[in-house]
Design a protein around this motif. Sequence first.
Motif: not given
Lengths: 424, 560
Positions: A16-20, A324-328
């Motif tokens: 989902e390409y989360p950005t740092r 990353l946490m919300p995307h797990l």
Amino acid sequence: MSTTKSAELVKHAELEYPTRLTKSLESFAALREGYITDARDRLIEYGLWAKALSEANSHIAVDEEEIRAAADAYEEVANYLASNLSWPLKSISIMTQGSVSTKTLIRSPNGSEKFDIDAVCKIDISHIEADDPMSFFESIGQALKELEAQAKRRCWYIPFTGQRFYLEFTPSIPLNTITAQTLSSMAPRYSASRYEETALAVVDTPTKSWKTSNSAGMSKWVNDTAERRLIRSIVMEAYANDRAVASVAPVPDQTVEITDTLRVAIRLFKRHRDMCARRGVIDAATKPISVIIVTLLTSCYEGLADLGRSFEHPIELLDELATLMPHLVLKLDGKYRVDNPTVEGENFAEKWNDDDGERYKSFMTWTNALSADLQTILALKDPSAISRRVREVFGIPAPTGGGNGLTTIQPPAPRATPASRGLA
Amino acid sequence: MSLDLSFLCEEFPELQLSALHRGGGVTAYQLWLPSFQDGREFKWAELRLPKGFPEYGKAFIQLSPDSVLRIPHLDRAGVLCIEGDPGPGLGYSPEDRIKFVLHGYMEQFLKPWLNGDLDGDFENEALNYWAIEVAKSRSNTDAVRGVWTVDSPPTKARVRSGLLLIPNRVIIAADEKLRITNRLVQSMGPAAKQRVRVLVADIPISHAFTPSTWPRSMSDLERILQGRLPSGEYSRLQHSRSRRGRGIYRVVLLRNTEVAFAYLLPGGPPTVLDVYRGKKASPSLHKPLPLMTSRLDPDWTVGRDQHPEISGRQAKHVLVLGCGALGSPVVDHIAKAGVGRISVVDADTMSSANIGRHLLGADSIGQNKVDAIAQRINSAYPATEVTPYAMSTADWLKKNTLVDVDVVIDLTGEPDVRVQIEQVRLSYPRPLLIGWMEPYVAAAHACMLAAGHKWLKGAQDPLSCLEAVVWPNEVIRQEPGCSSRFQSYTAAAAEHAVALVAECALEMIDNSVAVTFDSTVRSWVRGQRFLDKHWPGLTHKEWAKAACVHDGLILNRQFP
């Protein structure tokens, strides 16, 4: 490389390409773009934030002494049980579970509130005949009567008047000692998992039936995972060898330093969630439960380790975990899933699927607030501004002390009894 | 005045001896401050002596403005609110009083503050600190001055409509669907001549806010609104317009059963205020305005949350017959106690002779008593709705039944009324209270009859038999409302009777569901000293003799 479930979760999240959080922060340009090359200089730069977060972490962690006091208390409970139950002492064992056994217990934002010590009481069923879950549960409660135990859903709550903690005491039996027939009736979804040997059956009082649980497995998983190194060794060496650098010197007396990044993340994030509930940003009734935060962070950390990733500083790792946490959280067949890695088939996010999306919304509101708040910290570079912002975000009072040299002035004569007020 | 404080030098080296002069004749002495940990600092602290000290006023400690709302136990001006100077007149020397102040500052404030022992204290008195925040932001041109709530906090966050009342500038956080809203609007009269619809985001909170957790900016509030409101409600709040297409006032109400905090959001219409010879418009806010809230719900106004029976009373309809010296204050009491509906029947008009002992005064002369009572109570107590019937009981009974009445209270003293009520209770068995006073209020009685119990003994009215004093014929007994002469008594003497009857009425109202209570008579009986003062040779009946030696006594009997 074999792909583990956690590794797959991380890879899935990365799709989902989360950005740092630090991706576009000016304050991080020098680190991000590599203008600072010397490892020690980079460490000093990271240390700006690490110091403040470490102070917050030490404030919210419950110190060993308080936990020891609680340990004495649950040993007392064990003795009570042994003397009040007709079962042999060797069939009874008591251990902590949850945040105490993972060293992630935190204080409540109002320091005067109690913290809870979870303990599980394991009775080896091969020695006893209590096959009926409710009579088993009740007999434990009966044995705890003098401690004013109150029945809750799966445990007995012991208030411990006058202490800083209360105890939640869960009667259980080891899963591997019960008959296959009982097993299949209680948990059709259960199958072997990595932590099978510690799996338990506990009593679910609303349904009057046995339910699987594996709190010891969960603790072991968190503790095993926390031991894994994700920080590149060069940085670790710099930490170990260069204590002279004041800004990165570990705070003394701290049981877990920020290098223990998984536990630090669990503590800080749980605290942030508690503060969000206090500020009214999320509803206290639907706030994300701790076990979900612990599971997501530990899976994320484990997945990163399984994938062979490394980070040069705990701050960078914290950034990655928060990103990353919300995307797990998985959504499979329209259902949210946060699987218990130690009991096959248990979904910690079960309730998210029948509450009109309220808990999911709370979770997302919280993670968004967490990211935004962490960004406001990471965007600062002045050490005292960082400290102040960290204290604001995590609800930490200013450091104490400094009044040692103050005089003590004696009050004059004992005061007359003040006139009391009449009711008017 | 400046005192010679050099005697304190040795004991208290922090005190600077040179007096400084502050506004209003205040003398100040600077206090040296210790080195602070980051976040615990404040710029200065002073011992201050007000003008006229030590004869007048109390010495106090004042801290610099930067400490207000950062450090607990300070008022808006930075004055330390802990025990200090006991004040003049208690025998302490000025020097001792100053020592108390300095001791309190050191031991109860400074050291505990530096140790972190006061850190949780904001939460204990959250609303006091909120009042400081509100006062800091307040201005004369604010569109809203406060928010009134009339119901319990919701379980889930929602957007509802409310009313801004102008020129009062109070928002009621509910619309006219709740009866109490209408009652409040009516009670305000000209202060609520204009009503403007507003939107209220009504959000339950789990903890009282403190200066470090309450929202401080629009983005803090935005985070709460977005996080808590269902998305449809959120966008309704964001995009609502008035009928004329202008922005409307929006309020965020954050509350639980203990505390409530409110903000007026920026972006509403301009504030238009009546000023000298015309109106003046001020532009709308550019940041959220913190507001105080008041609870106007019956649980609070009637019983300050201490009386669970109020919700039951709110559902009750009580019929009160007679609105005289006994009836009018009794109606007032049961309204204050939170009875939801009261119908009052009395054909009398207010006259000058009534003023001395009636609830109403000279401003009501010539009005129907019931109309004036209804107006007074309806505007004063929003928990109650009084319906006036300016007619006799007989007329009322021709037009109405007791079908929706829970309890009947007869305070007319009229034998005819007692007979009429007896008749109608045959068809509609209802609990009945008959209350009356004896001459000079030497005694008063509340007879509480259960729903099925009759008053008349055959054709005999038992009223006289129930009385406490043997009245000689010379004492002229005139039932109030009949003709020329009335027994003289003070409102204070009658107040005992009022209290007796009102307490019995409330007992019956609270228990009216239980139809099987024993019928009883409760009597207030004055002692011999009181009787002797009013008429020579008066004696008590046998059952009431226990009261002789007292100034007054309450006695309970079974209804015969």
